[in-house]
Design a protein around this motif. Structure first.
Motif, short mmCIF file in Angstrom:
data_model
loop_
_atom_site.label_atom_id
_atom_site.label_comp_id
_atom_site.label_asym_id
_atom_site.label_seq_id
_atom_site.Cartn_x
_atom_site.Cartn_y
_atom_site.Cartn_z
N THR A 1 -0.12 5.37 0.82
CA THR A 1 -1.25 6.13 1.34
C THR A 1 -0.88 7.60 1.49
O THR A 1 0.22 7.94 1.91
N CYS A 2 -1.84 8.47 1.15
CA CYS A 2 -1.72 9.89 1.44
C CYS A 2 -2.53 10.17 2.69
O CYS A 2 -3.72 9.83 2.75
N THR B 1 0.83 -1.21 0.00
CA THR B 1 0.00 0.00 0.00
C THR B 1 0.86 1.26 0.00
O THR B 1 1.96 1.29 0.57
N ASN C 1 -6.17 9.11 -2.72
CA ASN C 1 -5.94 7.74 -2.26
C ASN C 1 -6.52 6.69 -3.20
O ASN C 1 -5.99 5.58 -3.29
N ASN D 1 -9.64 11.63 -0.55
CA ASN D 1 -10.16 10.35 -1.01
C ASN D 1 -9.80 10.09 -2.48
O ASN D 1 -9.45 8.96 -2.85
#
Length: 427
Positions: A138-139, A136, A201, A198
């Motif tokens: 992720t921000c 993964t 991501n 969102n």
């Protein structure tokens, strides 16, 4: 220094990760993202994460300047062939772990530069370290939309933003036309402060699936194949009765539109195939692909259709081969381009698309027998042919047809296109 823990250390599916704040130098207001990444990412993979997080389109060279964790100065450039030209270290052999000391004993930052002409310098700073779920990126935070590609660096982008914010500015219409051509977005919707965590991501999630491929799930498979399976299921048994002219009966067209959700606000709820282009396109392709066949005024399952209805996994593989291996070399090239644009989440605007395809055809050795330049109509024809094939699958999240730009892929759609790319030798 802070320490971030995004997963339970006791779990086996966690990996060492770094928490980095990445900001673009010279931007006002500051454009920045905070990313959690595995420390084993290669520099090219790190580059792809930055491109996703800031909305760049990977059109230019990139490089890193730093003192590595051993205190050695390094200049790293990608892609690798560019590094050879300017006597720099190739990016592909370098791992993020080499460049930053996650234990906090020094060397906690470096510079990433994108586009050596516009000179977008990204300052990369270590915020913390810990563990994150395997596979993964992720921000966790950020601010402001990414700059517009080829806008002239921080100063040029600031000027563009000023012009686009004032429709009375004498430069507005030229700037708006250029902006829409480059981005595929409406200039009236431009907002320098736009940032949706969102959305970022979701893009990083798609990148994660590319970097760490996972098998398609039954639910993802069924969603991608849904339009095809709908026709196969409804053609089973006695088949579907056709009109005397060989079209689907209006009631069945209406059912297809209703159950597949293919109505739109422009065309309305027409119940004739000639007005329901998606239905007509799908039916003709299924006949061409031997999944369906005509017999005694009815549309029946063909041998491949019977196989696909009984074994959806085999239908998936059949469609990957069908889409990914067209016999025509020009269509194969166009499939490469279309898959790449969909996977990356951006494509040339409608205005530039034909020009880009013509350039790709010429670069691949295609010629017009007359000696004249390849006409753009050729590009439009092969583009339309490939798009019509891809439209037979449900690769993207449903969205109004009038929206500009590429629609967002589902996870299943992404996995399908990654298999197509692998078949074409692009991955």
């Amino acid at each position: 220094m802070t320490s971030m823990h995004t997963a339970d250390p006791a779990l086996p599916n966690t990996v060492p990760a770094v928490d980095l704040r990445v900001s673009i130098v010279g931007t006002e207001p500051e454009i920045w993202r905070r990313l959690v990444l595995p420390e084993t990412l290669t520099v090219p993979q790190f580059h792809e994460a930055i491109q996703c997080a800031f909305g760049w389109q990977d059109r230019h060279l990139y490089g890193i300047r730093c003192l590595d964790r051993n205190g050695e100065p390094r200049v790293i450039v990608g892609p690798d062939e560019a590094a050879e030209d300017i006597d720099a270290e190739a990016a592909s052999g370098v791992v993020l772990f080499e460049l930053i000391d996650a234990q906090g004993t020094g060397h906690g930052q470096f510079e990433y530069e994108y586009d050596f002409g516009d000179t977008w310098i990204h300052k990369v700073e270590l915020v913390g370290s810990g563990l994150s779920p395997e596979g993964t990126i992720t921000c966790v935070d950020g601010a402001n939309r990414g700059p517009v590609e080829d806008s002239g660096g921080p100063g040029g982008y600031r000027r563009l933003a000023e012009v686009l914010s004032d429709q009375k500015n004498p430069e507005f219409y030229d700037a708006a036309a250029w902006f829409s051509e480059v981005t595929g977005e409406l200039a009236t919707a431009f907002d320098v402060g736009a940032f949706d965590l969102n959305t970022v991501n979701r893009k990083l999630g798609r990148l994660s699936l590319q970097l760490w491929p996972r098998s398609v799930t039954p639910a993802e498979r069924d969603a991608v194949l849904r339009p095809i399976m709908w026709f196969l299921e409804n053609s089973a048994g006695e088949g579907l009765e056709l009109t005397k002219d060989g079209y689907l009966k209006p009631a069945m067209v209406r059912r297809a539109l209703d159950e597949l959700g293919w109505h739109d606000d422009i065309m309305g709820k027409g119940n004739r195939e000639v007005n329901a282009h998606d239905v007509l396109n799908l039916r003709l392709h299924l006949l061409d692909w031997k999944l369906l066949r005509k017999r005694n005024g009815r549309m029946m399952l063909g041998p491949m259709g019977k196989m696909g209805l009984a074994e959806p996994d085999k239908l998936w593989d059949y469609m990957v081969r069908t889409i990914g291996a067209p016999e025509n070399d020009a269509l194969k090239l166009m499939t490469r381009l279309a898959a790449h644009w969909l996977v990356q989440g951006f494509a040339p605007s409608y205005v530039l698309r034909g020009e880009v395809i013509v350039s790709a055809l010429e670069a691949s050795g295609f010629v017009n027998r007359s000696g004249d330049p390849i006409p753009e109509q050729w590009a439009q024809d092969i583009d339309r042919t490939v798009r019509q094939s891809l439209d037979c699958l449900q690769l993207t999240i449903p969205a109004p047809r009038f929206l500009l730009g590429e629609k967002e892929l589902t996870d299943g759609g992404l996995k399908f296109l990654l298999e197509v790319q692998a078949l074409l030798g692009d991955r």
